[in-house]
Design a protein around this motif. Structure first.
Motif, PDB file in Angstrom:
ATOM      1  N   TYR A  14      75.861  -2.741 107.099  1.00 54.80           N
ATOM      2  CA  TYR A  14      75.302  -1.615 106.367  1.00 54.80           C
ATOM      3  C   TYR A  14      73.782  -1.732 106.312  1.00 54.80           C
ATOM      4  CZ  TYR A  14      79.955  -0.239 104.871  1.00 54.80           C
ATOM      5  OH  TYR A  14      81.258   0.186 104.861  1.00 54.80           O
ATOM      6  N   CYS A  15      73.109  -0.580 106.448  1.00 53.94           N
ATOM      7  CA  CYS A  15      71.639  -0.575 106.394  1.00 53.94           C
ATOM      8  C   CYS A  15      71.149  -1.031 105.023  1.00 53.94           C
ATOM      9  CB  CYS A  15      71.117   0.831 106.702  1.00 53.94           C
ATOM     10  SG  CYS A  15      71.557   1.446 108.354  1.00 53.94           S
ATOM     11  N   PHE A  16      71.771  -0.513 103.970  1.00 57.26           N
ATOM     12  CA  PHE A  16      71.426  -0.881 102.594  1.00 57.26           C
ATOM     13  C   PHE A  16      72.724  -1.266 101.875  1.00 57.26           C
ATOM     14  CE2 PHE A  16      68.270   2.102 104.115  1.00 57.26           C
ATOM     15  CZ  PHE A  16      67.073   1.491 103.760  1.00 57.26           C
ATOM     16  N   PRO A  17      73.072  -2.551 101.868  1.00 58.85           N
ATOM     17  CA  PRO A  17      74.378  -2.987 101.340  1.00 58.85           C
ATOM     18  C   PRO A  17      74.612  -2.608  99.881  1.00 58.85           C
ATOM     19  CG  PRO A  17      73.301  -4.746 102.574  1.00 58.85           C
ATOM     20  CD  PRO A  17      72.288  -3.671 102.398  1.00 58.85           C
ATOM     21  N   TYR A  18      73.558  -2.464  99.072  1.00 61.22           N
ATOM     22  CA  TYR A  18      73.731  -2.206  97.637  1.00 61.22           C
ATOM     23  C   TYR A  18      73.715  -0.715  97.294  1.00 61.22           C
ATOM     24  CZ  TYR A  18      72.716  -7.186  97.520  1.00 61.22           C
ATOM     25  OH  TYR A  18      72.747  -8.539  97.741  1.00 61.22           O
ATOM     26  N   ILE A  19      73.714   0.152  98.308  1.00 62.15           N
ATOM     27  CA  ILE A  19      73.745   1.596  98.095  1.00 62.15           C
ATOM     28  C   ILE A  19      75.044   2.137  98.677  1.00 62.15           C
ATOM     29  CG2 ILE A  19      72.602   3.795  98.581  1.00 62.15           C
ATOM     30  CD1 ILE A  19      69.971   2.337  98.715  1.00 62.15           C
ATOM     31  N   ASN A  20      75.794   2.856  97.852  1.00 66.22           N
ATOM     32  CA  ASN A  20      77.120   3.331  98.264  1.00 66.22           C
ATOM     33  C   ASN A  20      77.054   4.299  99.447  1.00 66.22           C
ATOM     34  OD1 ASN A  20      78.349   1.823  96.241  1.00 66.22           O
ATOM     35  ND2 ASN A  20      78.191   3.502  94.735  1.00 66.22           N
ATOM     36  N   SER A  21      75.989   5.119  99.492  1.00 70.59           N
ATOM     37  CA  SER A  21      75.863   6.117 100.557  1.00 70.59           C
ATOM     38  C   SER A  21      75.142   5.583 101.783  1.00 70.59           C
ATOM     39  CB  SER A  21      75.123   7.350 100.033  1.00 70.59           C
ATOM     40  OG  SER A  21      73.824   6.994  99.574  1.00 70.59           O
ATOM     41  N   SER A  22      75.023   4.275 101.903  1.00 69.94           N
ATOM     42  CA  SER A  22      74.297   3.672 103.016  1.00 69.94           C
ATOM     43  C   SER A  22      75.029   3.889 104.337  1.00 69.94           C
ATOM     44  CB  SER A  22      74.106   2.180 102.768  1.00 69.94           C
ATOM     45  OG  SER A  22      73.528   1.555 103.896  1.00 69.94           O
ATOM     46  N   CYS A  23      74.247   4.035 105.382  1.00 66.64           N
ATOM     47  CA  CYS A  23      74.814   4.170 106.720  1.00 66.64           C
ATOM     48  C   CYS A  23      75.217   2.797 107.255  1.00 66.64           C
ATOM     49  CB  CYS A  23      73.797   4.790 107.680  1.00 66.64           C
ATOM     50  SG  CYS A  23      73.223   6.432 107.222  1.00 66.64           S
ATOM     51  N   ARG A  24      76.158   2.827 108.156  1.00 64.21           N
ATOM     52  CA  ARG A  24      76.513   1.595 108.855  1.00 64.21           C
ATOM     53  C   ARG A  24      75.557   1.407 110.025  1.00 64.21           C
ATOM     54  NH1 ARG A  24      82.715   1.273 110.324  1.00 64.21           N
ATOM     55  NH2 ARG A  24      82.149   3.179 111.439  1.00 64.21           N
ATOM     56  N   LYS A  25      75.153   0.192 110.250  1.00 64.40           N
ATOM     57  CA  LYS A  25      74.215  -0.078 111.341  1.00 64.40           C
ATOM     58  C   LYS A  25      74.898  -0.882 112.436  1.00 64.40           C
ATOM     59  CE  LYS A  25      72.184  -4.266 109.282  1.00 64.40           C
ATOM     60  NZ  LYS A  25      70.911  -4.882 108.821  1.00 64.40           N
ATOM     61  N   GLU A  26      74.399  -0.719 113.611  1.00 66.70           N
ATOM     62  CA  GLU A  26      74.920  -1.432 114.764  1.00 66.70           C
ATOM     63  C   GLU A  26      73.862  -2.423 115.230  1.00 66.70           C
ATOM     64  OE1 GLU A  26      75.847   1.564 117.576  1.00 66.70           O
ATOM     65  OE2 GLU A  26      77.705   2.169 116.585  1.00 66.70           O
ATOM     66  N   VAL A  27      74.092  -3.693 114.937  1.00 69.69           N
ATOM     67  CA  VAL A  27      73.150  -4.741 115.323  1.00 69.69           C
ATOM     68  C   VAL A  27      73.457  -5.158 116.756  1.00 69.69           C
ATOM     69  CG1 VAL A  27      72.229  -7.006 114.762  1.00 69.69           C
ATOM     70  CG2 VAL A  27      73.038  -5.515 112.934  1.00 69.69           C
ATOM     71  N   ARG A  28      72.573  -4.867 117.640  1.00 70.06           N
ATOM     72  CA  ARG A  28      72.786  -5.154 119.064  1.00 70.06           C
ATOM     73  C   ARG A  28      72.246  -6.541 119.381  1.00 70.06           C
ATOM     74  NH1 ARG A  28      71.305   0.099 118.184  1.00 70.06           N
ATOM     75  NH2 ARG A  28      72.685   1.696 119.022  1.00 70.06           N
ATOM     76  N   THR A  29      73.148  -7.458 119.667  1.00 71.54           N
ATOM     77  CA  THR A  29      72.753  -8.857 119.856  1.00 71.54           C
ATOM     78  C   THR A  29      73.098  -9.390 121.242  1.00 71.54           C
ATOM     79  OG1 THR A  29      74.866  -9.570 118.898  1.00 71.54           O
ATOM     80  CG2 THR A  29      72.996  -9.355 117.396  1.00 71.54           C
ATOM     81  N   GLY A  30      73.501  -8.534 122.152  1.00 66.31           N
ATOM     82  CA  GLY A  30      73.833  -9.004 123.496  1.00 66.31           C
ATOM     83  C   GLY A  30      72.614  -9.494 124.239  1.00 66.31           C
ATOM     84  N   PRO A  31      72.787 -10.339 125.266  1.00 63.81           N
ATOM     85  CA  PRO A  31      71.646 -10.856 126.049  1.00 63.81           C
ATOM     86  C   PRO A  31      70.806  -9.741 126.659  1.00 63.81           C
ATOM     87  CG  PRO A  31      73.648 -12.073 126.548  1.00 63.81           C
ATOM     88  CD  PRO A  31      74.066 -10.904 125.715  1.00 63.81           C
ATOM     89  N   GLY A  32      71.488  -8.705 127.153  1.00 60.59           N
ATOM     90  CA  GLY A  32      70.743  -7.592 127.732  1.00 60.59           C
ATOM     91  C   GLY A  32      69.892  -6.869 126.716  1.00 60.59           C
ATOM     92  N   ASN A  33      70.433  -6.688 125.499  1.00 61.90           N
ATOM     93  CA  ASN A  33      69.669  -6.031 124.442  1.00 61.90           C
ATOM     94  C   ASN A  33      68.477  -6.871 124.003  1.00 61.90           C
ATOM     95  OD1 ASN A  33      71.338  -3.688 124.201  1.00 61.90           O
ATOM     96  ND2 ASN A  33      72.842  -4.902 123.076  1.00 61.90           N
ATOM     97  N   ILE A  34      68.689  -8.184 123.916  1.00 63.39           N
ATOM     98  CA  ILE A  34      67.587  -9.072 123.515  1.00 63.39           C
ATOM     99  C   ILE A  34      66.460  -9.020 124.537  1.00 63.39           C
ATOM    100  CG2 ILE A  34      66.943 -11.482 123.117  1.00 63.39           C
ATOM    101  CD1 ILE A  34      69.731 -11.940 121.986  1.00 63.39           C
ATOM    102  N   LEU A  35      66.811  -9.042 125.808  1.00 62.19           N
ATOM    103  CA  LEU A  35      65.784  -8.941 126.855  1.00 62.19           C
ATOM    104  C   LEU A  35      65.073  -7.595 126.788  1.00 62.19           C
ATOM    105  CD1 LEU A  35      67.624 -10.565 129.904  1.00 62.19           C
ATOM    106  CD2 LEU A  35      65.803 -11.557 128.503  1.00 62.19           C
TER     107      LEU A  35
END
Length: 327
Positions: A14-35
């Motif tokens: 979640y973008c803002f874990p303590y807010i009920n209306s917070s959006c879900r976030k997609e943390v991109r951690t693959g090697p290609g994304n890091i590069l």
């Protein structure tokens, strides 16, 4: 197996874990994304560094306070804004798809983006006009093009960019803060109307490219004609050195013209072809936007680094010799 790999590369939080209306976030951690993040960060840093060198060089050394260099300075300022603000914000959104700057900034950011991009394009047009006058009317260039007139044109250009940005803000309904497309807290989606997309293509691509192509085609023809005249005169004086000098000058002019046109068209053509309704979350929009941003990295290389005065001033700046004169 594909679903498993996808789950490993993208962790839903979640973008803002303590807010009920917070959006879900997609943390991109693959090697290609890091590069990809490392590469884009390096592009942003290089854009800021190169354009800062141009700005410091022209601002510090009084010998460089010429009309042409002032236009290059204006171009460097616009490209600096792209590397300092526009690129980092886009990188931030690519990392985890969350918007942390608030709803107001969601509406202001595209305006700031438009100001910096339009300022860059307007500076390119002024540089083409300046070179056109210098080549076609060299004897009267110093009287027709002065520092004061150039500063006035630069101010008018940036004022026009600011005015167009505000018009874009108030007449494109989806960019108004009260009508922003935010389904949850931490989301910023910019929806551009089809009419405004076509208008942007006309104002920021078709018109500037037409002006630049026409002016540089005339410049190239005049340069070739002048080269022939110089070759004819130098052939009489010295058959050994005359043709060699004229051919090298003509080749240099053609090379510079080709680089200018190719880079500008290569960066803007993909965006101009996207004549469909797209949002800021679209992959197509992201790719085309970053291609345009790359133009801000190439401009200092094309318009500044190729000049000998820039290489000399960079040596003074990097070796801190400019501070010796101040002390």
């Amino acid at each position: 197996m594909n679903n498993t790999a996808y789950t490993q590369n993208i962790t839903v939080q979640y973008c803002f874990p303590y807010i009920n209306s917070s959006c879900r976030k997609e943390v991109r951690t693959g090697p290609g994304n890091i590069l990809l993040f490392i590469f884009l960060s390096c592009v942003s840093v290089c854009t800021v560094f190169l354009n800062l060198l141009v700005i410091i060089s022209i601002s510090h050394f009084k010998q460089l306070h010429t009309p042409t260099n002032l236009l290059i300075l204006s171009l460097a300022v616009a490209d600096l804004l792209v590397g300092l603000f526009v690129m980092p914000v886009n990188i931030m959104m690519l990392i985890d798809s969350c918007w942390y700057l608030g709803k107001i900034m969601c509406s202001i950011y595209p305006i700031f983006n438009g100001i910096s991009m339009s300022g860059s394009i307007y500076s390119l047009i002024l540089i083409a006009v300046d070179r056109f006058i210098a080549v076609t009317d060299p004897l009267l260039y110093s009287t027709r093009v002065t520092v004061c007139k150039t500063l006035l044109l630069i101010i008018l250009g940036w004022s026009f960019s600011l005015l167009y940005a505000f018009i874009f803000l108030y007449f494109n309904d989806h960019l108004l803060p009260s009508q922003a497309l935010t389904g949850c807290y931490g989301e910023c989606v910019i929806y551009v109307k089809y009419s405004w997309l076509v208008g942007n293509i006309a104002i920021f691509f078709l018109a500037p490219c037409s002006v630049i192509l026409i002016l540089y085609s005339i410049i190239f023809k005049v340069a070739r004609r002048q080269a022939k005249a110089v070759r004819a005169v130098t052939r009489v004086a010295s058959n050994k050195h005359g043709p060699k000098v004229s051919r090298s000058s003509e080749a240099k002019a053609a090379k510079t013209l080709g680089i200018v046109i190719f880079v500008h068209l290569a960066c803007w053509i993909p965006y101009s072809l996207s004549v469909e309704k797209i949002t800021s979350l679209s992959v197509v929009w992201t790719v085309f936007a970053w291609i345009i941003y790359m133009n801000s990295s190439m401009n200092p290389l094309i318009y500044a680094i190729l000049y000998p005065w820039f290489r000399a001033s960079v040596k003074y700046i990097i070796t801190c010799r400019m501070f010796v004169h101040l002390s």
